[in-house]
Design a protein around this motif. Structure first.
Motif, PDB file in Angstrom:
ATOM      1  N   LYS A  43       5.791  -5.930   4.197  1.00 52.22           N
ATOM      2  CA  LYS A  43       4.712  -5.436   5.027  1.00 52.22           C
ATOM      3  C   LYS A  43       3.904  -4.385   4.276  1.00 52.22           C
ATOM      4  N   GLY A  44       2.705  -4.104   4.785  1.00 49.56           N
ATOM      5  CA  GLY A  44       1.891  -3.042   4.227  1.00 49.56           C
ATOM      6  C   GLY A  44       1.288  -3.384   2.887  1.00 49.56           C
ATOM      7  N   LEU A  45       1.148  -2.344   2.031  1.00 47.98           N
ATOM      8  CA  LEU A  45       0.500  -2.484   0.741  1.00 47.98           C
ATOM      9  C   LEU A  45       1.179  -3.524  -0.130  1.00 47.98           C
ATOM     10  N   LEU A  46       2.512  -3.479  -0.215  1.00 48.13           N
ATOM     11  CA  LEU A  46       3.233  -4.423  -1.066  1.00 48.13           C
ATOM     12  C   LEU A  46       2.964  -5.857  -0.636  1.00 48.13           C
ATOM     13  N   GLY A  47       2.889  -6.081   0.677  1.00 45.49           N
ATOM     14  CA  GLY A  47       2.623  -7.432   1.168  1.00 45.49           C
ATOM     15  C   GLY A  47       1.236  -7.897   0.804  1.00 45.49           C
ATOM     16  N   ARG A  48       0.241  -6.999   0.945  1.00 43.94           N
ATOM     17  CA  ARG A  48      -1.130  -7.376   0.607  1.00 43.94           C
ATOM     18  C   ARG A  48      -1.271  -7.711  -0.863  1.00 43.94           C
ATOM     19  N   LEU A  49      -0.618  -6.904  -1.708  1.00 48.71           N
ATOM     20  CA  LEU A  49      -0.704  -7.160  -3.137  1.00 48.71           C
ATOM     21  C   LEU A  49       0.036  -8.443  -3.508  1.00 48.71           C
ATOM     22  N   VAL A 154       0.405  -4.089 -10.867  1.00 45.81           N
ATOM     23  CA  VAL A 154      -0.458  -4.801  -9.917  1.00 45.81           C
ATOM     24  C   VAL A 154      -1.398  -3.791  -9.267  1.00 45.81           C
ATOM     25  N   VAL A 155      -2.687  -4.109  -9.244  1.00 48.09           N
ATOM     26  CA  VAL A 155      -3.703  -3.200  -8.722  1.00 48.09           C
ATOM     27  C   VAL A 155      -4.522  -3.921  -7.653  1.00 48.09           C
TER      28      VAL A 155
END
Length: 221
Positions: A43-49, A154-155
């Motif tokens: 979830k969150g940032l890690l999921g989006r990336l 990853v950015v």
């Protein structure tokens, strides 16, 4: 007594020498169409990336590694997250985890690199401006560390923002314990056991011993 101690030391070192190739030679199953990058499941940032990363090689022509970062040049680094994986995991898919007898034994002697150690090896900091070439060099530098097998940076743009970015640094440890045995003849040999990453602290130690029945100490005059 000395012969028994020597034989025990040789046997102990040989176990690690024989075990290491077993770990290194494991067959990695190629990803199937159903496989997804493991971060996509979070979830969150890690999921989006994770959803923006493909586990397959791109069909386009090879390009310099810094090209993928050029669009973020000059942006403010809002956050940096570290994801540290053990040597038994794949940096592309944590579903691919090796768990055979050799791996379980090796994990008893291994501890993942500490977060503060990895932070010391980063060339960038939060709230600084993003430099594409610097980040690309940092990724290569992390891969060259003796206790790291692989690394990825990853950015992506920060949520609801086009002037700042979030960064995830993924690193995969290497099994850092090993040894060497050299036997010249029945009465002479050398054995070494080394640890490249003691307790996850990036500290290297080496213990060695030499056995030589024919060697005689000098008598004092």
């Amino acid at each position: 007594m000395y012969k028994r101690a020597y034989l025990f030391f040789i046997t102990f070192a040989a176990v690690f020498v024989m075990e290491a190739p077993v770990i290194a030679q494991q067959t990695i199953t190629p990803p199937t169409a159903q496989d997804t990058f493991f971060l996509a499941k979070k979830k969150g940032l890690l999921g989006r990336l994770g959803k923006s990363i493909s586990t397959y090689a791109p069909d386009e022509a090879p390009q310099k590694i810094e090209n993928q970062f050029l669009k973020f040049k000059g942006k403010i680094i809002r956050s940096i997250q570290l994801v540290r994986l053990g040597f038994e995991c794949s940096i592309y898919d944590t579903c691919d985890v090796k768990n055979n007898f050799g791996i379980r034994m090796a994990k008893v002697f291994h501890k993942n690199t500490k977060e503060k150690v990895m932070k010391r090896n980063l060339f960038f900091r939060e709230y600084s401006r993003f430099a594409p070439n610097l980040v690309a060099d940092n990724e290569r530098y992390l891969r060259d560390l003796p206790y790291i097998q692989d690394a990825r940076i990853v950015v992506d743009y920060a949520e609801d923002s086009k002037d700042s970015v979030d960064i995830v640094v993924l690193t995969k440890d290497i099994f850092s314990l090993g040894g060497r045995v050299k036997i010249d003849k029945a009465t002479r040999g050398r054995a070494e056991v080394y640890e490249e990453n003691l307790g996850g602290s990036a500290t290297r130690i080496l213990i060695g011993g030499l056995y030589d029945e024919e060697r005689k100490s000098l008598k004092s005059i």
